[in-house]
Design an enzyme around this catalytic site. Sequence first.
Site, PDB file in Angstrom:
ATOM      1  N   ILE A  86       0.851  -1.187   0.000  1.00 47.73           N
ATOM      2  CA  ILE A  86       0.000   0.000   0.000  1.00 47.73           C
ATOM      3  C   ILE A  86       0.886   1.236   0.000  1.00 47.73           C
ATOM      4  O   ILE A  86       1.758   1.387   0.862  1.00 47.73           O
ATOM      5  CB  ILE A  86      -0.941   0.012   1.226  1.00 47.73           C
ATOM      6  N   LYS A  87       0.668   2.108  -0.977  1.00 48.02           N
ATOM      7  CA  LYS A  87       1.464   3.341  -1.068  1.00 48.02           C
ATOM      8  C   LYS A  87       0.828   4.442  -0.230  1.00 48.02           C
ATOM      9  O   LYS A  87      -0.356   4.744  -0.373  1.00 48.02           O
ATOM     10  CB  LYS A  87       1.568   3.799  -2.524  1.00 48.02           C
ATOM     11  N   ILE A  88       1.641   5.042   0.619  1.00 48.49           N
ATOM     12  CA  ILE A  88       1.203   6.141   1.477  1.00 48.49           C
ATOM     13  C   ILE A  88       2.175   7.302   1.304  1.00 48.49           C
ATOM     14  O   ILE A  88       3.388   7.115   1.466  1.00 48.49           O
ATOM     15  CB  ILE A  88       1.153   5.707   2.956  1.00 48.49           C
TER      16      ILE A  88
END
Length: 369
Positions: free
Chosen positions: A140-142
């Site tokens: 998951i890209k944050i």
Amino acid sequence: MTNERTAALSATGVSIWLDDLSRTRIESGQLQQLIDTVNVVGVTTNPTIFQNAIGSGIGYGDRIAECAKRGLDAAQTITELTTADVADACDIFAGVYAATAGQDGRVSIEVEPGLARDTAGTIAQAKELWAKVDRENAMIKIPATVEGLEAITATIAAGISVNVTLIFSLERYRQVINAYLTGIEQARAAGVDISKIHSVASFFVSRVDTEIDARLTAIGTPEALELKSQAGVANARLAYEVYEQSFASERARMLIGLGANAQRPLWASTGVKDPALPDTLYVTELAAPNTVNTMPEATLNALADHGEVDGDAVSGSYVEANQVLNAVDAQGIDYVEVTEKLELEGLSKFVASWDDLLNTVTGALQAAK
């Protein structure tokens, strides 16, 4: 046959990840072909990539029609389309994931860019996307905003692998590493298997040169012009020094001894923006062990065609890299101002792409009814 130039980069310790994904790339077999021929071992996505893929109108018509039949709105449809692409890509990379003990074979999907200043919203959507994709090799890209730091810690603590994106400054990078290690500590305290949690920290390169070069050009002196196209690589090399120092700390070594993984640096924005520069500059000059380089297809093709990889180009380059940034500072260019501006611009670009994608999908849903 595997390409000898991409194989040489891989042998240096660099994981090659493609910065692109689409339904066509998945279904045509091209993604598998890249794994087989040019050492691609992962994929990253972002709102702009999905706007280009879905906005092309190719490969998504039936799925959009199905979403329209179910009564989904544009945002829900985007989630359906993007998580399906990521899940299918994860399946294609399952063999790589197994062969590398989870280090590679990763496919990243980003939380909505409008949540970049919303810690709680980012945590909630990170968990939602992780559950929706339902693949161990997803990431998951944050975004590495101030608000994102707490979300990174909470997401890691929940046992979710994270690709931290939009890092421009060395100070923010140090904060990202701390957020990761804190998340690992919390995960371990909660009984989560920390050996399964992986993370990369995406340090952006070419945009630093674009911004600083424009300022150097405006100054226009021979001393200023001589510094052009050096700051991006210098900044990234100093980030690698931060990585080496941080993961040699007693805190990090203890966690790694307990089964944790080091958070690897990832070089992002590696497509050359200035046509006068070598098109593999941000690949060959940043080759270093335990790194990831996520490349647009044009850069990957350039590497495979004529990239000259000559081993580790980063370790031991820190004195010279510091000299470059000090010389830029001496020209009156404020490093903090530049990196803060780039973060704001990066977020704005993703929001604009997301809005375009919403409009595209809204129109497609209406047409499908």
